[in-house]
Design a protein around this motif. Structure first.
Motif, short mmCIF file in Angstrom:
data_model
loop_
_atom_site.label_atom_id
_atom_site.label_comp_id
_atom_site.label_asym_id
_atom_site.label_seq_id
_atom_site.Cartn_x
_atom_site.Cartn_y
_atom_site.Cartn_z
N PRO A 35 0.77 -1.19 -0.11
CA PRO A 35 0.00 -0.02 0.11
C PRO A 35 0.77 1.35 -0.18
O PRO A 35 0.21 2.26 -0.47
CB PRO A 35 -0.96 -0.11 1.35
CG PRO A 35 -1.01 -1.69 1.51
CD PRO A 35 0.33 -2.19 0.79
N TYR A 36 2.05 1.35 0.68
CA TYR A 36 2.66 2.44 0.74
C TYR A 36 3.35 2.74 -0.55
O TYR A 36 4.14 3.91 -0.63
CB TYR A 36 4.00 2.31 1.78
CG TYR A 36 3.09 2.68 3.28
CD1 TYR A 36 1.78 2.53 3.42
CD2 TYR A 36 4.00 2.88 4.34
CE1 TYR A 36 1.15 2.60 4.68
CE2 TYR A 36 3.27 3.20 5.50
CZ TYR A 36 2.31 3.04 5.86
OH TYR A 36 1.52 3.13 6.95
N ASP A 37 3.63 1.93 -1.61
CA ASP A 37 4.14 1.92 -3.01
C ASP A 37 2.89 2.50 -3.90
O ASP A 37 3.44 3.06 -5.11
CB ASP A 37 4.80 0.73 -3.32
CG ASP A 37 5.98 0.39 -2.90
OD1 ASP A 37 6.49 0.94 -2.10
OD2 ASP A 37 6.37 -0.94 -2.86
N LEU A 38 1.83 2.65 -3.39
CA LEU A 38 0.70 3.24 -4.28
C LEU A 38 0.89 4.75 -4.19
O LEU A 38 1.69 5.42 -3.40
CB LEU A 38 -0.53 2.95 -3.87
CG LEU A 38 -0.82 1.25 -3.79
CD1 LEU A 38 -2.28 1.28 -3.07
CD2 LEU A 38 -0.81 0.69 -4.91
N SER A 39 0.28 5.56 -5.29
CA SER A 39 0.30 6.86 -5.25
C SER A 39 -0.63 7.24 -4.11
O SER A 39 -1.51 6.36 -3.46
CB SER A 39 -0.27 7.20 -6.51
OG SER A 39 -1.63 6.98 -6.59
N GLY A 40 -0.82 8.60 -3.68
CA GLY A 40 -1.52 8.97 -2.71
C GLY A 40 -3.16 8.77 -3.07
O GLY A 40 -3.83 8.50 -2.22
N GLY A 41 -3.42 9.10 -4.14
CA GLY A 41 -4.72 8.84 -4.60
C GLY A 41 -5.10 7.46 -4.57
O GLY A 41 -6.22 7.01 -4.26
N GLN A 42 -4.05 6.64 -5.25
CA GLN A 42 -4.34 5.11 -4.92
C GLN A 42 -4.71 4.70 -3.41
O GLN A 42 -5.46 3.62 -3.41
CB GLN A 42 -3.49 4.24 -5.57
CG GLN A 42 -3.45 4.64 -7.21
CD GLN A 42 -2.20 3.82 -7.66
OE1 GLN A 42 -1.19 3.88 -7.15
NE2 GLN A 42 -2.34 3.29 -9.03
N ARG A 43 -3.88 5.28 -2.49
CA ARG A 43 -4.05 4.92 -1.29
C ARG A 43 -5.29 5.11 -0.84
O ARG A 43 -6.30 4.78 0.11
CB ARG A 43 -2.78 5.47 -0.40
CG ARG A 43 -1.87 4.54 -0.40
CD ARG A 43 -0.60 5.11 0.57
NE ARG A 43 -0.29 6.31 0.66
CZ ARG A 43 0.89 6.91 -0.12
NH1 ARG A 43 1.30 6.24 -0.83
NH2 ARG A 43 0.89 8.22 -0.12
N GLN A 44 -5.88 6.38 -1.25
CA GLN A 44 -6.98 6.99 -0.86
C GLN A 44 -8.38 5.93 -1.39
O GLN A 44 -9.23 5.72 -0.60
CB GLN A 44 -7.32 8.44 -1.56
CG GLN A 44 -8.68 9.10 -0.91
CD GLN A 44 -8.16 10.21 0.24
OE1 GLN A 44 -6.95 9.65 0.65
NE2 GLN A 44 -9.00 10.99 0.72
N LEU A 45 -8.28 5.56 -2.58
CA LEU A 45 -9.19 4.71 -3.08
C LEU A 45 -9.22 3.41 -2.30
O LEU A 45 -10.05 2.74 -2.10
CB LEU A 45 -9.04 4.62 -4.55
CG LEU A 45 -9.20 5.54 -5.57
CD1 LEU A 45 -8.70 5.41 -6.75
CD2 LEU A 45 -10.80 5.90 -5.53
N LEU A 46 -7.91 2.94 -1.85
CA LEU A 46 -7.84 1.56 -1.08
C LEU A 46 -8.52 1.72 0.29
O LEU A 46 -9.21 0.69 0.45
CB LEU A 46 -6.47 1.08 -1.15
CG LEU A 46 -6.22 0.06 -0.27
CD1 LEU A 46 -6.84 -1.43 -1.04
CD2 LEU A 46 -4.48 -0.38 -0.20
N ALA A 47 -8.33 2.62 0.85
CA ALA A 47 -8.89 2.88 2.19
C ALA A 47 -10.29 2.92 2.13
O ALA A 47 -11.06 2.48 2.88
CB ALA A 47 -8.32 4.04 2.69
#
Length: 547
Positions: free
Chosen positions: A449-461
């Motif tokens: 998860p920490y290798d994702l972009s900030g936006g992708q982390r937002q979508l994952l959460a």
């Protein structure tokens, strides 16, 4: 503040004609990734420029900027050459990096390390061995420059997200870097603070001679300051020929008009996941599971939530044993005479707050940084308790997406995150994969998860929260770090949740998103709700908060 002395920086001498940033044939791939995020990238930024870096969520903007700062460069396979002011980034020591390159993260939580604002401002200077007198002078003039005097002695964990972002910038600039890299620097700022922040950034660029590069999904407010813009796409970078073209309004719903929330209630409509447009439902009579009037492409889960029920409202069982149902919330969530402060010595954050949020609707909360939006969400989520007043939460279950989505991410892989609550909440892997696909997370199962972009982390959460099916969905800056395509995904998810009878309450500075998605918009001021109106009425009579 005086213009920076160009001869004072350590490292190789650099004349005015030398690029501030020069990248040649740069490629980078994260560990375990199927493809490189950057491929043979060539890019040059002249000294004194104010450049914008745009591109879709996950396109590599943050990756490119972090590769220019050796202390935070991500792990992975890298080839090519990157230089800042003539020096190879790979050869920079910590001191040279601090004096040459300043970096402001997308999430200020990742940057702030000290307990008080004063100590955060002085932290970098202390590590560079700056004398006490020089340190105090730099902290003082930087604080005046950004207007931090009134909260210089505040605890950093009591600051709003926007103030934390401003503090991160100020602490970096106290080091007087020659090149300043910023990743979504205004994503947590209210419209007035955003204008002030960008004006200060413009002064840093023009008056201090600092080269500025901003990675952003919201370039429109920055166009009057920017000298050039570049777009990252498919691992490559190209110059935006017409920078003014970045200033058009982004329509979330193709073919829809403003005030969509009202039209949704009137039409009793839903989204087609394929088109993103509003489709009307046919009659709801007939056998359980009937799909009358529904267009193809809409999520099967949502069809069942809306239609697969018998007359008693008992849900059907679908998809790997997971029970999906329409939420018959109906009951409003209210706060009455709510008072809250973080400790006895602090001022009140909520001051006699009275507000009612109806079920089956999307509610947007706007207002200045530090006005109490995030605090109110915490109270509604029951992670903070009112000192005085009363809360009646109509929903049986609630979930909160905080400003920093990392607070919800604990697993080693995206798949692990999606399945974390499966055994306790009764969903299976098919449901998790379906939700991931709906939110644009396909193909990321094995990524950390920490290798994702900030936006992708937002979508994952958000995907994790939607999988547990809370009736009350609380969101703090849900579109932070997202491009237009992913903001559309978020919009669809929130509207589907409300259509199913759930309640959505989001604190946001994204006024375009609020106007096009919310049923009503409330402005918070001084710990209270100053007004709550439909979007059309709210923006019709507003001077400073305009979409």
């Amino acid at each position: 503040m005086a213009r920076l002395d160009r001869g004072s920086v350590s490292g190789a001498a650099c004349g005015p004609d030398m690029p501030a940033i020069e990248v040649r044939s740069l490629s980078f791939a994260y560990p375990g990734a199927d493809a490189a995020v950057l491929e043979g990238l060539d890019w040059s930024v002249p000294q004194g420029a104010f450049e914008l870096l745009v591109g879709g969520t996950g396109s590599g903007k943050s990756t490119l900027l972090s590769l220019l700062k050796p202390e935070i460069a991500p792990a992975g396979e890298r080839t090519g050459d990157a230089r800042v002011l003539g020096e190879n980034v790979a050869d920079m020591d910590v001191r040279a990096s601090a004096e040459r390159v300043g970096y402001v993260f997308q999430d200020p939580e990742n940057q702030i390390v000290c307990e008080t604002v004063w100590h955060e401002m002085a932290f970098g200077l202390e590590n560079l061995g700056v004398s006490r007198d020089e340190m105090r002078r730099r902290v003082a003039e930087t604080s005046y420059f950004f207007g931090l005097e009134d909260w210089l002695h505040r605890d950093t964990d009591t600051l709003s997200g926007g103030r934390k972002q401003l503090l991160s910038l100020a602490a970096v600039l106290a080091l007087r870097p020659r090149v300043l890299l910023l990743d979504e620097p205004t994503s947590q700022l209210d419209p007035v603070a955003e204008k002030n922040f960008l004006h200060a950034l413009f002064r840093v660029n023009r008056e201090l001679g600092c080269t500025v590069v901003v990675a952003t999904h919201q370039p429109r407010p920055m166009l009057e300051y920017a000298t050039r813009a570049y777009r990252i796409e498919g691992g490559c970078i190209c110059k935006v020929a017409d920078i003014a073209s970045l200033g058009h309004r982004e329509e979330l719903f193709s073919g829809e008009v403003s005030g969509w929330g009202a039209s949704r209630r009137a039409k009793n409509g839903v989204f087609s996941s394929a088109s993103g447009q509003l489709d009307s439902l046919g009659p709801r009579g007939g056998a359980p599971g009937a799909k009358k009037g529904l267009k193809s492409g809409k999520s099967a889960e949502f069809e069942v939530q809306i239609l697969s029920q018998d007359d008693s409202g008992v849900p059907s069982r679908v998809g790997g044993g997971r029970i999906l149902q329409k939420m018959h919330g109906g009951s409003a969530t209210t706060l009455s005479e709510g008072w809250f402060r973080y400790d006895r010595a602090a001022g009140w954050v909520l001051r006699g707050l009275d507000v009612t949020f109806s079920a089956g609707a999307v509610h947007a909360i706007v207002g200045g940084n530090g006005c109490g939006k995030s605090t109110m969400l915490s109270v509604l989520a029951k992670t903070a308790k009112l000192q005085r007043g009363r809360m009646v939460r109509g929903a049986a279950s609630a979930a909160l997406l905080p400003q920093n989505p990392k607070a919800l991410l604990v697993a080693e892989t995206v798949r692990g995150e999606l399945m974390e609550w499966a055994s306790t909440c009764g969903y299976d892997e098919d449901a998790a994969q379906e939700r991931a696909a709906q939110l644009g997370l396909d193909g990321l199962d094995a990524r950390h998860p920490y290798d994702l972009s900030g936006g992708q982390r937002q979508l994952l959460a958000l995907a994790k929260l939607l999988l547990i099916g809370p009736e009350l969905l609380l969101l703090d800056e849900p579109t932070k770090g997202l491009d237009l395509a992913n903001r559309r995904i978020i919009a669809r998810a929130l509207c589907e949740h409300a259509q199913a009878g759930g309640t959505v309450i989001m604190a946001t500075h994204d006024l375009d998103f609020a106007e096009q998605v919310a049923d009503d918009i409330a402005m918070m001021f001084d710990g209270e709700i100053a007004c709550m109106e439909p979007p059309t009425d709210f923006f019709a009579d507003n001077v400073f908060y305009r979409a």
